[in-house]
Write a protein that holds these residues in place. Structure first.
Motif, PDB file in Angstrom:
ATOM      1  N   SER A  38       0.933  -1.371   0.018  1.00 43.60           N
ATOM      2  CA  SER A  38      -0.106  -0.211  -0.219  1.00 43.60           C
ATOM      3  C   SER A  38       0.856   1.397  -0.121  1.00 43.60           C
ATOM      4  O   SER A  38       0.406   2.245  -0.633  1.00 43.60           O
ATOM      5  N   ILE A  39       2.075   1.413   0.909  1.00 43.12           N
ATOM      6  CA  ILE A  39       2.833   2.372   0.824  1.00 43.12           C
ATOM      7  C   ILE A  39       3.666   2.592  -0.577  1.00 43.12           C
ATOM      8  O   ILE A  39       3.590   3.622  -1.068  1.00 43.12           O
ATOM      9  N   LEU A  40       4.019   1.434  -1.106  1.00 47.22           N
ATOM     10  CA  LEU A  40       4.346   1.571  -2.724  1.00 47.22           C
ATOM     11  C   LEU A  40       3.650   2.081  -3.545  1.00 47.22           C
ATOM     12  O   LEU A  40       4.031   2.900  -4.288  1.00 47.22           O
ATOM     13  N   VAL A  41       2.369   1.590  -3.525  1.00 51.45           N
ATOM     14  CA  VAL A  41       1.322   2.239  -4.302  1.00 51.45           C
ATOM     15  C   VAL A  41       0.895   3.615  -4.255  1.00 51.45           C
ATOM     16  O   VAL A  41       1.057   4.376  -5.394  1.00 51.45           O
ATOM     17  N   LEU A  42       0.906   4.199  -2.849  1.00 47.45           N
ATOM     18  CA  LEU A  42       0.717   5.609  -2.812  1.00 47.45           C
ATOM     19  C   LEU A  42       1.760   6.445  -3.311  1.00 47.45           C
ATOM     20  O   LEU A  42       1.817   7.459  -3.781  1.00 47.45           O
ATOM     21  N   LEU A  43       3.244   5.768  -3.076  1.00 43.34           N
ATOM     22  CA  LEU A  43       4.536   6.460  -3.579  1.00 43.34           C
ATOM     23  C   LEU A  43       4.420   6.599  -4.969  1.00 43.34           C
ATOM     24  O   LEU A  43       4.711   7.527  -5.705  1.00 43.34           O
ATOM     25  N   ALA A  44       4.000   5.507  -5.819  1.00 42.51           N
ATOM     26  CA  ALA A  44       3.972   5.416  -6.942  1.00 42.51           C
ATOM     27  C   ALA A  44       2.888   6.564  -7.531  1.00 42.51           C
ATOM     28  O   ALA A  44       3.190   7.322  -8.754  1.00 42.51           O
ATOM     29  N   LEU A  45       1.720   6.750  -6.960  1.00 46.09           N
ATOM     30  CA  LEU A  45       0.627   7.320  -7.447  1.00 46.09           C
ATOM     31  C   LEU A  45       1.353   9.134  -7.167  1.00 46.09           C
ATOM     32  O   LEU A  45       0.875   9.866  -7.980  1.00 46.09           O
ATOM     33  N   ALA A  46       1.959   9.181  -6.110  1.00 46.25           N
ATOM     34  CA  ALA A  46       2.480  10.507  -5.797  1.00 46.25           C
ATOM     35  C   ALA A  46       3.469  10.995  -7.036  1.00 46.25           C
ATOM     36  O   ALA A  46       3.417  12.243  -7.364  1.00 46.25           O
ATOM     37  N   LEU A  47       4.307   9.898  -7.376  1.00 44.84           N
ATOM     38  CA  LEU A  47       5.170  10.406  -8.340  1.00 44.84           C
ATOM     39  C   LEU A  47       4.561  10.612  -9.760  1.00 44.84           C
ATOM     40  O   LEU A  47       4.767  11.390 -10.488  1.00 44.84           O
ATOM     41  N   ILE A  48       3.258   9.833  -9.966  1.00 47.64           N
ATOM     42  CA  ILE A  48       2.304  10.177 -11.119  1.00 47.64           C
ATOM     43  C   ILE A  48       2.151  11.682 -11.131  1.00 47.64           C
ATOM     44  O   ILE A  48       2.020  12.299 -11.985  1.00 47.64           O
ATOM     45  N   VAL A  49       1.522  12.047  -9.894  1.00 49.05           N
ATOM     46  CA  VAL A  49       0.871  13.413  -9.692  1.00 49.05           C
ATOM     47  C   VAL A  49       1.976  14.429  -9.765  1.00 49.05           C
ATOM     48  O   VAL A  49       1.988  15.313 -10.725  1.00 49.05           O
ATOM     49  N   PHE A  50       3.287  13.862  -9.255  1.00 50.18           N
ATOM     50  CA  PHE A  50       4.413  15.026  -9.291  1.00 50.18           C
ATOM     51  C   PHE A  50       4.727  15.282 -11.161  1.00 50.18           C
ATOM     52  O   PHE A  50       5.047  16.172 -11.243  1.00 50.18           O
ATOM     53  N   ASN A  51       4.989  13.992 -11.667  1.00 50.17           N
ATOM     54  CA  ASN A  51       5.202  14.297 -12.983  1.00 50.17           C
ATOM     55  C   ASN A  51       4.308  14.928 -14.008  1.00 50.17           C
ATOM     56  O   ASN A  51       4.692  15.217 -14.894  1.00 50.17           O
ATOM     57  N   ILE A  52       3.116  14.971 -13.482  1.00 49.25           N
ATOM     58  CA  ILE A  52       2.081  15.511 -14.288  1.00 49.25           C
ATOM     59  C   ILE A  52       2.267  16.913 -14.192  1.00 49.25           C
ATOM     60  O   ILE A  52       1.926  17.562 -15.102  1.00 49.25           O
ATOM     61  N   THR A  53       2.647  17.407 -13.054  1.00 51.27           N
ATOM     62  CA  THR A  53       3.060  18.797 -12.983  1.00 51.27           C
ATOM     63  C   THR A  53       4.220  19.368 -13.791  1.00 51.27           C
ATOM     64  O   THR A  53       4.143  20.551 -14.121  1.00 51.27           O
ATOM     65  N   LEU A  54       4.920  18.366 -14.122  1.00 53.48           N
ATOM     66  CA  LEU A  54       6.228  19.018 -14.781  1.00 53.48           C
ATOM     67  C   LEU A  54       5.922  18.853 -16.499  1.00 53.48           C
ATOM     68  O   LEU A  54       6.713  19.238 -17.222  1.00 53.48           O
ATOM     69  N   LEU A  55       4.681  18.304 -16.873  1.00 52.25           N
ATOM     70  CA  LEU A  55       4.362  18.136 -18.228  1.00 52.25           C
ATOM     71  C   LEU A  55       4.143  19.555 -18.959  1.00 52.25           C
ATOM     72  O   LEU A  55       3.436  20.236 -18.287  1.00 52.25           O
ATOM     73  N   ASP A  56       4.594  19.678 -20.014  1.00 53.34           N
ATOM     74  CA  ASP A  56       4.388  21.005 -20.718  1.00 53.34           C
ATOM     75  C   ASP A  56       3.306  20.574 -21.920  1.00 53.34           C
ATOM     76  O   ASP A  56       3.663  19.738 -22.743  1.00 53.34           O
ATOM     77  N   PHE A  57       2.008  20.806 -21.863  1.00 56.31           N
ATOM     78  CA  PHE A  57       0.993  20.121 -22.603  1.00 56.31           C
ATOM     79  C   PHE A  57       1.199  20.656 -24.127  1.00 56.31           C
ATOM     80  O   PHE A  57       0.429  20.058 -24.971  1.00 56.31           O
ATOM     81  N   LYS A  58       1.847  21.678 -24.278  1.00 57.78           N
ATOM     82  CA  LYS A  58       1.733  22.258 -25.638  1.00 57.78           C
ATOM     83  C   LYS A  58       3.227  21.463 -26.179  1.00 57.78           C
ATOM     84  O   LYS A  58       3.088  21.341 -27.550  1.00 57.78           O
TER      85      LYS A  58
END
Length: 66
Positions: free
Chosen positions: A6-26
């Motif tokens: 469960s902890i590892l799944v939460l960490l992976a989901l946190a990484l997904i959210v963090f990487n979404i903030t780094l995306l340049d959608f253009k």
């Protein structure tokens, strides 16, 4: 084992959210956006693998519990 996965799944989901903030959608496939996209894909794969592992452990417990 359930808490650990469960902890590892939460960490992976946190990484997904963090990487979404780094995306340049253009320009999603250039520069840091490409790295962020790869990070999102890798984290998504990690979540899937961990969920498959958890399901396999449940199946193992049920078959050994007979």
């Amino acid at each position: 084992m359930k808490i650990f996965t469960s902890i590892l799944v939460l960490l992976a989901l946190a990484l997904i959210v963090f990487n979404i903030t780094l995306l340049d959608f253009k320009n999603p496939f250039q520069g840091e956006s490409a790295v962020a996209f790869i990070g999102i894909a890798a984290s998504f794969c990690a979540v899937l693998i961990l969920l498959i592992f958890r399901i396999s452990k449940k199946i193992e417990e049920k078959t050994n519990g007979r």
